[in-house]
Design a protein around this motif. Structure first.
Motif, PDB file in Angstrom:
ATOM      1  N   THR A 355      24.192  36.748  48.490  1.00 16.49           N
ATOM      2  CA  THR A 355      22.918  37.415  48.778  1.00 16.49           C
ATOM      3  C   THR A 355      21.905  36.526  49.472  1.00 16.49           C
ATOM      4  OG1 THR A 355      21.913  36.809  46.659  1.00 16.49           O
ATOM      5  CG2 THR A 355      23.266  38.812  46.706  1.00 16.49           C
ATOM      6  N   GLY A 356      22.069  35.196  49.347  1.00 18.07           N
ATOM      7  CA  GLY A 356      21.082  34.277  49.896  1.00 18.07           C
ATOM      8  C   GLY A 356      19.899  34.066  48.988  1.00 18.07           C
ATOM      9  N   ASP A 357      19.859  34.746  47.843  1.00 19.55           N
ATOM     10  CA  ASP A 357      18.740  34.576  46.902  1.00 19.55           C
ATOM     11  C   ASP A 357      18.733  33.160  46.342  1.00 19.55           C
ATOM     12  OD1 ASP A 357      18.090  37.221  47.265  1.00 19.55           O
ATOM     13  OD2 ASP A 357      19.149  37.916  45.463  1.00 19.55           O
ATOM     14  N   GLU A 358      17.525  32.616  46.176  1.00 18.80           N
ATOM     15  CA  GLU A 358      17.400  31.262  45.646  1.00 18.80           C
ATOM     16  C   GLU A 358      17.742  31.238  44.167  1.00 18.80           C
ATOM     17  OE1 GLU A 358      14.412  27.405  45.913  1.00 18.80           O
ATOM     18  OE2 GLU A 358      13.744  29.379  46.628  1.00 18.80           O
ATOM     19  N   MET A 359      18.548  30.247  43.779  1.00 18.55           N
ATOM     20  CA  MET A 359      18.977  30.121  42.392  1.00 18.55           C
ATOM     21  C   MET A 359      18.003  29.230  41.625  1.00 18.55           C
ATOM     22  SD  MET A 359      21.655  31.970  42.525  1.00 18.55           S
ATOM     23  CE  MET A 359      22.541  31.636  40.996  1.00 18.55           C
ATOM     24  N   PRO A 360      17.837  29.464  40.331  1.00 14.24           N
ATOM     25  CA  PRO A 360      16.929  28.621  39.546  1.00 14.24           C
ATOM     26  C   PRO A 360      17.508  27.228  39.306  1.00 14.24           C
ATOM     27  CG  PRO A 360      18.047  30.211  38.138  1.00 14.24           C
ATOM     28  CD  PRO A 360      18.406  30.568  39.546  1.00 14.24           C
ATOM     29  N   VAL A 361      16.664  26.313  38.886  1.00 14.81           N
ATOM     30  CA  VAL A 361      17.077  24.949  38.571  1.00 14.81           C
ATOM     31  C   VAL A 361      18.222  24.979  37.549  1.00 14.81           C
ATOM     32  CG1 VAL A 361      16.368  22.806  37.435  1.00 14.81           C
ATOM     33  CG2 VAL A 361      14.851  23.899  39.103  1.00 14.81           C
ATOM     34  N   GLY A 362      19.251  24.195  37.834  1.00 18.67           N
ATOM     35  CA  GLY A 362      20.378  24.095  36.921  1.00 18.67           C
ATOM     36  C   GLY A 362      21.506  25.057  37.198  1.00 18.67           C
ATOM     37  N   ARG A 363      21.261  26.075  38.048  1.00 19.00           N
ATOM     38  CA  ARG A 363      22.290  27.060  38.354  1.00 19.00           C
ATOM     39  C   ARG A 363      22.998  26.695  39.657  1.00 19.00           C
ATOM     40  NH1 ARG A 363      21.424  32.324  36.560  1.00 19.00           N
ATOM     41  NH2 ARG A 363      23.258  32.864  37.818  1.00 19.00           N
ATOM     42  N   GLN A 364      24.302  26.950  39.685  1.00 18.61           N
ATOM     43  CA  GLN A 364      25.081  26.664  40.882  1.00 18.61           C
ATOM     44  C   GLN A 364      24.788  27.660  42.002  1.00 18.61           C
ATOM     45  OE1 GLN A 364      29.293  26.581  40.245  1.00 18.61           O
ATOM     46  NE2 GLN A 364      29.330  24.422  39.700  1.00 18.61           N
ATOM     47  N   GLY A 365      24.931  27.168  43.211  1.00 18.87           N
ATOM     48  CA  GLY A 365      24.810  28.027  44.387  1.00 18.87           C
ATOM     49  C   GLY A 365      25.221  27.243  45.617  1.00 18.87           C
ATOM     50  N   GLU A 366      25.170  27.895  46.765  1.00 19.73           N
ATOM     51  CA  GLU A 366      25.475  27.193  48.008  1.00 19.73           C
ATOM     52  C   GLU A 366      24.276  26.347  48.415  1.00 19.73           C
ATOM     53  OE1 GLU A 366      27.008  27.982  52.593  1.00 19.73           O
ATOM     54  OE2 GLU A 366      26.202  29.657  51.416  1.00 19.73           O
ATOM     55  N   LEU A 367      24.542  25.137  48.873  1.00 21.69           N
ATOM     56  CA  LEU A 367      23.472  24.221  49.261  1.00 21.69           C
ATOM     57  C   LEU A 367      23.053  24.498  50.702  1.00 21.69           C
ATOM     58  CD1 LEU A 367      24.957  20.933  47.746  1.00 21.69           C
ATOM     59  CD2 LEU A 367      23.359  22.558  46.676  1.00 21.69           C
ATOM     60  N   TRP A 368      21.764  24.782  50.853  1.00 17.14           N
ATOM     61  CA  TRP A 368      21.176  24.972  52.172  1.00 17.14           C
ATOM     62  C   TRP A 368      20.154  23.849  52.399  1.00 17.14           C
ATOM     63  CZ3 TRP A 368      19.578  30.802  53.093  1.00 17.14           C
ATOM     64  CH2 TRP A 368      20.685  31.625  52.863  1.00 17.14           C
ATOM     65  N   PHE A 369      20.125  23.304  53.606  1.00 23.81           N
ATOM     66  CA  PHE A 369      19.166  22.246  53.930  1.00 23.81           C
ATOM     67  C   PHE A 369      18.388  22.619  55.188  1.00 23.81           C
ATOM     68  CE2 PHE A 369      22.559  19.924  51.683  1.00 23.81           C
ATOM     69  CZ  PHE A 369      21.806  19.335  50.676  1.00 23.81           C
ATOM     70  N   ARG A 370      17.129  22.190  55.189  1.00 23.28           N
ATOM     71  CA  ARG A 370      16.299  22.321  56.391  1.00 23.28           C
ATOM     72  C   ARG A 370      15.690  20.954  56.669  1.00 23.28           C
ATOM     73  NH1 ARG A 370      12.337  27.384  56.651  1.00 23.28           N
ATOM     74  NH2 ARG A 370      11.283  26.269  54.950  1.00 23.28           N
ATOM     75  N   THR A 371      15.857  20.466  57.897  1.00 17.61           N
ATOM     76  CA  THR A 371      15.477  19.095  58.235  1.00 17.61           C
ATOM     77  C   THR A 371      15.411  18.930  59.742  1.00 17.61           C
ATOM     78  OG1 THR A 371      16.265  16.790  58.193  1.00 17.61           O
ATOM     79  CG2 THR A 371      17.940  18.508  58.002  1.00 17.61           C
ATOM     80  N   PRO A 372      14.553  18.036  60.233  1.00 18.76           N
ATOM     81  CA  PRO A 372      14.543  17.749  61.675  1.00 18.76           C
ATOM     82  C   PRO A 372      15.814  17.046  62.148  1.00 18.76           C
ATOM     83  CG  PRO A 372      13.024  16.297  60.493  1.00 18.76           C
ATOM     84  CD  PRO A 372      13.462  17.346  59.528  1.00 18.76           C
ATOM     85  N   GLN A 373      16.670  16.666  61.213  1.00 17.04           N
ATOM     86  CA  GLN A 373      17.949  16.042  61.567  1.00 17.04           C
ATOM     87  C   GLN A 373      19.022  17.072  61.923  1.00 17.04           C
ATOM     88  OE1 GLN A 373      17.144  12.827  57.986  1.00 17.04           O
ATOM     89  NE2 GLN A 373      19.186  13.671  58.194  1.00 17.04           N
ATOM     90  N   LEU A 374      18.721  18.338  61.734  1.00 13.50           N
ATOM     91  CA  LEU A 374      19.732  19.370  61.907  1.00 13.50           C
ATOM     92  C   LEU A 374      20.169  19.491  63.363  1.00 13.50           C
ATOM     93  CD1 LEU A 374      21.442  21.666  60.764  1.00 13.50           C
ATOM     94  CD2 LEU A 374      19.471  23.185  61.085  1.00 13.50           C
ATOM     95  N   MET A 375      21.458  19.564  63.552  1.00 11.61           N
ATOM     96  CA  MET A 375      22.071  19.669  64.877  1.00 11.61           C
ATOM     97  C   MET A 375      21.420  20.752  65.738  1.00 11.61           C
ATOM     98  SD  MET A 375      25.528  21.867  64.061  1.00 11.61           S
ATOM     99  CE  MET A 375      25.376  23.516  63.297  1.00 11.61           C
ATOM    100  N   LYS A 376      21.617  20.586  67.042  1.00 13.23           N
ATOM    101  CA  LYS A 376      21.175  21.628  67.962  1.00 13.23           C
ATOM    102  C   LYS A 376      22.069  22.860  67.834  1.00 13.23           C
ATOM    103  CE  LYS A 376      19.347  22.050  72.621  1.00 13.23           C
ATOM    104  NZ  LYS A 376      19.009  21.265  73.844  1.00 13.23           N
ATOM    105  N   GLY A 377      23.339  22.629  67.531  1.00 16.28           N
ATOM    106  CA  GLY A 377      24.282  23.728  67.355  1.00 16.28           C
ATOM    107  C   GLY A 377      25.701  23.233  67.525  1.00 16.28           C
ATOM    108  N   TYR A 378      26.646  24.165  67.416  1.00 18.99           N
ATOM    109  CA  TYR A 378      28.049  23.848  67.679  1.00 18.99           C
ATOM    110  C   TYR A 378      28.329  24.055  69.162  1.00 18.99           C
ATOM    111  CZ  TYR A 378      28.777  23.972  62.614  1.00 18.99           C
ATOM    112  OH  TYR A 378      28.727  23.715  61.266  1.00 18.99           O
ATOM    113  N   HIS A 379      28.926  23.062  69.776  1.00 21.95           N
ATOM    114  CA  HIS A 379      29.173  23.085  71.209  1.00 21.95           C
ATOM    115  C   HIS A 379      30.044  24.282  71.602  1.00 21.95           C
ATOM    116  CE1 HIS A 379      29.325  21.281  75.148  1.00 21.95           C
ATOM    117  NE2 HIS A 379      30.643  21.269  75.155  1.00 21.95           N
TER     118      HIS A 379
END
Length: 522
Positions: A355-379
């Motif tokens: 669903t993409g819903d944010e999980m509470p502290v301590g609960r498992q989920g998929e890790l999403w990151f947002r950062t200026p280090q993030l690639m431009k994309g897949y070639h």
């Protein structure tokens, strides 16, 4: 180095040291040494040579060799033109080389002498490569790369170059069975260098040992730290004991390596352990570190600062780190199996993978990151980019984990079935694709199992029609895959476990191997 402004372009710091400390050591490699002024001149000449070859902003060059400063030079020279260096894994087999080089669109290929025969065999299939330049490890007679530099006119940065230009394309195994090119910009690499450098640095007289392969983001990004701080980089061609020992004897005292190296050093004996005690900092990552090995290393080197890093190629490498004080915090031993805390300028969201819903502290989920280090994309893969990066800039890692109340990240599984063996990423579907092509194979599942040396090893479980041996299947893989991707063991079974919908239950296959094991995921 805090008094210096943050660089805008990848070569800003290198140019700074070339002007302020021109005679200082910049790079040591085998029996060769270059000062900052000499290294900057070589890069300017390579940029001129690439310009003469017709390389322009938005183009790509490619590099294929074991570790060599020429790879770093290629990245900086390409960046000065607004072009990208596609760094190719030298362990790839012929068909894999063909695919990666053609996908990158590289106009120029710089290739090591010992790998030249592999290129000659597929030269007629390299549709974009216009020029092939051979480089030797030691600059021996007939070195085409050295001759190219000697005859080139130096050139500076192009007027149209921007920090958002792609400067490196890193190829990693893809979940579709084909490698994907990760496009990293100059701004991405600079942000990574600044952010991942937080909490540690270099002192006067330090030297940085750079031994991770340059085709790996760990090598390509880590070499930037010494350049950023203006300390010499001791580049090793191999990651073997003799090469690492030689670098330490040359004064290298900080490094980043995979955990398997630690295991090898500890196995070698007291002399090796004593020599490695000269390291002030041992940063490790890129594959799982088994807790018994980590505890043994902490005991063997009480004066060494250990830093664990977790990251991905798509974020230039490091996104979280477990710092030295956490490694020796007796009040929180559970943190040794964590991936530490986020580096600066990074955001983490633990999301429900469906669903993409944010999980509470301590609960498992998929890790999403947002950062200026993030690639431009897949070639060349806008669809894959859109699948991995949300409209508001979150990168969906495919890793499953949780974060505790103190902000420590625990990476506990992988949605993508990726196996990390000795720091190399191996996607199970890629190996499965090759095994499934064998006419006698009915069904196959590839999993990662614990390995005391490599962290994880590739294991295949197959059902076959008729008589087929493990040795025959292993040879089949070796003819079609890089050696590190080939299964280290193959179980031949009557049938694979499946759920009611027919999906192979890899969890059940993994269970007997991982059950009851502590594992630090890095």
């Amino acid at each position: 180095m805090s008094e210096l402004p943050e660089p805008r372009f990848l070569d800003d710091r290198l140019s700074h040291w070339a002007h302020t400390t021109p005679d200082g050591e910049a790079v040591l490699y085998l029996d060769r040494t270059w000062t900052w002024a000499q290294w900057d001149e070589r890069i300017r000449r390579l940029a001129g040579a690439l310009t003469a070859f017709g390389v322009r902003r938005g183009d790509a060059v490619a590099f294929l060799d074991k570790n060599h400063p020429a790879c770093v030079e290629s990245t900086f020279a390409a960046a000065r033109l607004g072009a990208a260096n596609a760094v190719v894994n030298f362990r790839l087999a012929g068909d894999e080389l063909d695919y990666v080089l053609n996908d990158s669109g590289a106009k120029v290929l710089i290739v090591g002498r010992e790998l030249r025969p592999a290129i000659d065999r597929i030269r007629d299939r390299l549709t974009h490569v216009e020029h092939v330049v051979e480089v030797t490890p030691d600059g021996a007679d007939g070195d085409e790369y050295e001759a190219l530099l000697a005859g080139a006119a130096p050139t500076g940065r192009g007027a149209d170059v921007t920090p958002d230009d792609v400067c490196v394309i890193m190829y990693s195994s893809g979940t579709t069975g084909r490698p994907k090119g990760v496009e990293l910009t100059q701004a991405n690499l600079i942000a990574h260098t600044v952010n991942a450098h937080e909490g540690w640095g270099f002192d006067d007289g330090d030297k940085n040992m750079v031994s991770m392969p340059f085709f790996h983001v760990g090598g390509q990004s880590y070499v930037q730290f010494g350049i950023y701080d203006g300390v010499p980089s001791v580049v090793t061609r191999e990651v073997d004991g003799a090469s690492l020992a030689d670098a330490i004897l040359k004064g290298a005292n900080r490094t980043f390596l995979v955990p398997a190296v630690l295991a090898k050093v500890l196995e070698t004996g007291p002399d090796a352990v004593k020599l490695f005690g000269a390291l002030k900092t041992f940063c490790y990552g890129a594959s799982p570190m088994l807790l018994p090995l980590l505890r043994q290393a902490l005991e063997a080197w009480p004066d060494t600062d250990f830093i664990q890093v977790y990251g991905l190629t798509e974020v230039c490498g490091v996104i979280s780190h477990l710092m030295p004080e956490d490694h020796r915090d007796t009040d929180h031993p559970e943190r040794l199996v964590s991936a530490g805390t986020l580096i600066p300028n990074a955001e983490l969201r633990v999301s429900d993978p469906d669903t993409g819903d944010e999980m509470p502290v301590g609960r498992q989920g998929e890790l999403w990151f947002r950062t200026p280090q993030l690639m431009k994309g897949y070639h060349n893969r806008p669809e894959a980019t859109a699948e991995s990066v949300t409209a508001d800039g979150w990168f969906r890692t495919g890793d499953v984990g949780r974060i505790d109340a103190d902000g420590y990240l625990f990476v506990e599984d992988r949605l993508k079935d990726m196996i990390i063996s000795g720091g190399e990423n191996v996607y199970s579907i890629e190996v499965e694709r090759v095994l499934a092509e064998h006419p006698a194979v009915i069904e196959v599942a590839v999993i990662g199992v614990p390995d005391e040396k490599w962290g994880e090893a590739v294991k295949a479980v197959v059902a076959v029609n008729g008589s087929l041996s493990e040795a025959e299947l292993t040879e089949w893989c070796r003819e079609r895959l890089a050696r590190y991707k080939c299964p280290r063991s193959i179980d031949i079974v009557d049938e694979l476990p499946r759920n009611p919908t027919g999906k192979i239950l890899k969890k059940e296959l993994r269970k007997p191997f991982w059950e009851g094991r502590d594992r630090a995921t890095v």
